[in-house]
Design a protein around this motif. Structure first.
Motif, PDB file in Angstrom:
ATOM      1  N   PHE A   1     -14.752  98.104  42.533  1.00 28.76           N
ATOM      2  CA  PHE A   1     -15.477  99.374  42.544  1.00 28.76           C
ATOM      3  C   PHE A   1     -16.969  99.148  42.307  1.00 28.76           C
ATOM      4  CE2 PHE A   1     -11.300 101.346  41.967  1.00 28.76           C
ATOM      5  CZ  PHE A   1     -11.445 102.412  42.842  1.00 28.76           C
ATOM      6  N   HIS A   2     -17.773  99.859  43.104  1.00 27.07           N
ATOM      7  CA  HIS A   2     -19.227  99.728  43.015  1.00 27.07           C
ATOM      8  C   HIS A   2     -19.897 100.938  43.654  1.00 27.07           C
ATOM      9  CE1 HIS A   2     -18.248  98.274  47.064  1.00 27.07           C
ATOM     10  NE2 HIS A   2     -19.494  98.614  47.407  1.00 27.07           N
ATOM     11  N   CYS A   3     -21.222 101.030  43.474  1.00 26.81           N
ATOM     12  CA  CYS A   3     -22.046 101.989  44.210  1.00 26.81           C
ATOM     13  C   CYS A   3     -23.064 101.145  44.960  1.00 26.81           C
ATOM     14  CB  CYS A   3     -22.807 102.928  43.266  1.00 26.81           C
ATOM     15  SG  CYS A   3     -21.745 103.844  42.154  1.00 26.81           S
ATOM     16  N   ASP A   4     -23.198 101.339  46.261  1.00 23.98           N
ATOM     17  CA  ASP A   4     -24.098 100.479  47.033  1.00 23.98           C
ATOM     18  C   ASP A   4     -25.525 100.558  46.503  1.00 23.98           C
ATOM     19  OD1 ASP A   4     -21.884 100.075  48.597  1.00 23.98           O
ATOM     20  OD2 ASP A   4     -22.937 100.369  50.487  1.00 23.98           O
ATOM     21  N   GLY A   5     -26.092  99.401  46.239  1.00 28.44           N
ATOM     22  CA  GLY A   5     -27.497  99.326  45.829  1.00 28.44           C
ATOM     23  C   GLY A   5     -27.737  99.678  44.379  1.00 28.44           C
TER      24      GLY A   5
ATOM     25  N   GLN B   1     -17.690 106.135  43.175  1.00 28.76           N
ATOM     26  CA  GLN B   1     -17.635 104.681  43.375  1.00 28.76           C
ATOM     27  C   GLN B   1     -16.577 104.364  44.435  1.00 28.76           C
ATOM     28  OE1 GLN B   1     -16.837 102.591  39.708  1.00 28.76           O
ATOM     29  NE2 GLN B   1     -18.008 104.039  38.469  1.00 28.76           N
ATOM     30  N   HIS B   2     -16.741 103.218  45.114  1.00 23.23           N
ATOM     31  CA  HIS B   2     -15.745 102.845  46.117  1.00 23.23           C
ATOM     32  C   HIS B   2     -15.346 101.378  45.971  1.00 23.23           C
ATOM     33  CE1 HIS B   2     -19.664 102.020  47.875  1.00 23.23           C
ATOM     34  NE2 HIS B   2     -19.093 101.144  48.684  1.00 23.23           N
ATOM     35  N   ALA B   3     -14.156 101.056  46.510  1.00 23.51           N
ATOM     36  CA  ALA B   3     -13.598  99.705  46.407  1.00 23.51           C
ATOM     37  C   ALA B   3     -12.636  99.508  47.568  1.00 23.51           C
ATOM     38  CB  ALA B   3     -12.833  99.547  45.093  1.00 23.51           C
TER      39      ALA B   3
ATOM     40  N   ARG C   1     -17.948 102.046  61.197  1.00 18.12           N
ATOM     41  CA  ARG C   1     -19.394 102.184  61.434  1.00 18.12           C
ATOM     42  C   ARG C   1     -20.019 102.821  60.199  1.00 18.12           C
ATOM     43  NH1 ARG C   1     -20.348 106.660  64.863  1.00 18.12           N
ATOM     44  NH2 ARG C   1     -19.765 105.581  66.764  1.00 18.12           N
ATOM     45  N   LYS C   2     -21.104 102.207  59.751  1.00 18.26           N
ATOM     46  CA  LYS C   2     -21.661 102.641  58.468  1.00 18.26           C
ATOM     47  C   LYS C   2     -23.056 103.225  58.613  1.00 18.26           C
ATOM     48  CE  LYS C   2     -22.465 101.088  53.810  1.00 18.26           C
ATOM     49  NZ  LYS C   2     -22.088 100.174  52.763  1.00 18.26           N
ATOM     50  N   ILE C   3     -23.328 104.247  57.802  1.00 19.22           N
ATOM     51  CA  ILE C   3     -24.687 104.763  57.607  1.00 19.22           C
ATOM     52  C   ILE C   3     -24.932 104.791  56.100  1.00 19.22           C
ATOM     53  CG2 ILE C   3     -26.154 106.847  57.733  1.00 19.22           C
ATOM     54  CD1 ILE C   3     -25.873 105.842  60.508  1.00 19.22           C
TER      55      ILE C   3
ATOM     56  N   VAL D   1     -25.027  93.202  52.284  1.00 17.12           N
ATOM     57  CA  VAL D   1     -24.000  93.392  51.261  1.00 17.12           C
ATOM     58  C   VAL D   1     -23.966  94.837  50.853  1.00 17.12           C
ATOM     59  CG1 VAL D   1     -24.085  91.115  50.276  1.00 17.12           C
ATOM     60  CG2 VAL D   1     -25.623  92.884  49.426  1.00 17.12           C
ATOM     61  N   SER D   2     -22.924  95.218  50.150  1.00 16.72           N
ATOM     62  CA  SER D   2     -22.842  96.594  49.704  1.00 16.72           C
ATOM     63  C   SER D   2     -23.557  96.724  48.398  1.00 16.72           C
ATOM     64  CB  SER D   2     -21.412  96.990  49.507  1.00 16.72           C
ATOM     65  OG  SER D   2     -20.736  96.784  50.702  1.00 16.72           O
TER      66      SER D   2
HETATM   67 FE   LIG Z   1     -19.968  99.361  49.303  1.00 22.62          FE
END
Ligand SMILES: [Fe+2]
Ligand SMILES: O=C(O)CCC(=O)C(=O)O
Length: 295
Positions: free
Chosen positions: A102-106, A257-259, A273-275, A294-295
């Motif tokens: 689990f993380h938050c990008d940036g 958060q996502h994982a 596809r990511k934004i 990286v995320s």
């Molecule tokens: Fe991520």
């Protein structure tokens, strides 16, 4: 015209949106409805949609509470994202393999993304899901004794599993084997802080990017973080999304958060596809974005 509606995805977070045609620009009332639902639920899911990167950018932007971008701005904004994929098959994609805790990008950069979105372009069975938890719900339900222990503390956030505490890293064996980066940027932030847009209180620590609590020794920090992670990631609180092609998910990266479990390059195709918005402005954040995506 069907009326926009939402269907909650779990008692805790997330909502599926029904009755909104994403093929054209949205009217003001629909934009308001989507923003309110987004701020309330932290994550929106649209199913069976057919959208390009420009429309995905447009939708991500309106949820940040900004003026809807023109068609021209949406197109150039989408282009600035480059060829941003989460994929185990596309060349130069981000996070091509491995488990992501689990993380938050940036969150390590001081410039975390506000809104993230993923659109399932080609996802083959057996599907590897993405999991989400709400850092707002975690704070709201955190027992008083733990609240008192964390208030006033600060946490250091890093990118790359090689920098998190050994006890945590070893628990996941080889699955965290993302490539090593040549920089290790970090940022130190209050553990309990207010969400910049909604003003809601957020418990801002993550298993994948929080190195430790600045005011505690390494072992004390990890003990406390373990208690917080047990609370954050208890199964009732986790929303697991089983991707279907044509799914679009947009989420509030500072509230949710996502994982994901382990992905392998030899496994079934998994191309999303990511934004990520906004695009970081600092040279350091951009450097890491470009270097590893990286995320
Ligand atoms: Fe991520
Ligand atoms: O692969 C996934 O499910 C999530 C990847 C991720 O961390 C991201 O898109 O930021």
């Amino acid at each position: 015209m069907p009326q926009p509606q939402i269907r909650e995805l779990s008692p805790v977070l997330g909502a599926e949106v029904l009755g909104v045609d994403l093929s054209s620009r949205l009217d003001e009332k629909t934009v308001e409805f989507l923003r309110a639902s987004f701020d309330d639920r932290g994550l929106l899911l649209f199913r069976d949609v057919d959208i390009d990167r420009t429309r995905q950018y447009y939708l991500s932007t309106i949820l940040r509470g900004h003026e809807p971008p023109s068609e021209v701005d949406s197109k150039s904004g989408a282009e600035r994202q480059g060829n941003f994929w989460i994929s185990n098959k596309e060349p130069d994609a981000a996070a091509p393999f491995g488990r992501l805790l689990f993380h938050c990008d940036g969150m390590w950069s001081g410039e975390p993304f506000e809104v993230l979105s993923l659109y399932a372009v080609d996802v083959q069975p057996p599907v590897i899901p993405t999991a989400f938890v709400s850092s707002i719900y975690a704070w709201e339900t955190l027992p008083d004794v733990l609240r008192r222990r964390v208030e006033g503390l600060h946490a250091e956030h890093v990118t790359g599993p090689e920098y998190i505490h050994e006890r945590r890293r070893l628990a996941f064996g080889d699955e965290l084997s993302q490539p090593v980066r040549d920089t290790s940027p970090s940022s130190t932030l209050p553990v309990v802080h207010r969400h910049p847009r909604t003003g809601k209180t957020v418990l801002y620590v993550t298993q994948g990017m929080t190195k430790g609590i600045a005011e505690l020794s390494s072992e004390e920090s990890e003990d406390l973080l373990e208690e917080l992670f047990d609370h954050l990631y208890r199964s009732f609180a986790v929303l697991r999304h089983e991707w279907r092609n044509g799914d679009l998910i947009l989420w509030d990266n500072m509230a949710v958060q996502h994982a994901r479990p382990n992905v392998t390059t030899s496994g079934p195709t998994r191309t999303l596809r990511k934004i990520g918005l906004p695009v970081p402005t600092s040279a350091e954040a951009q450097q890491v974005q470009v270097y590893q995506r990286v995320s």
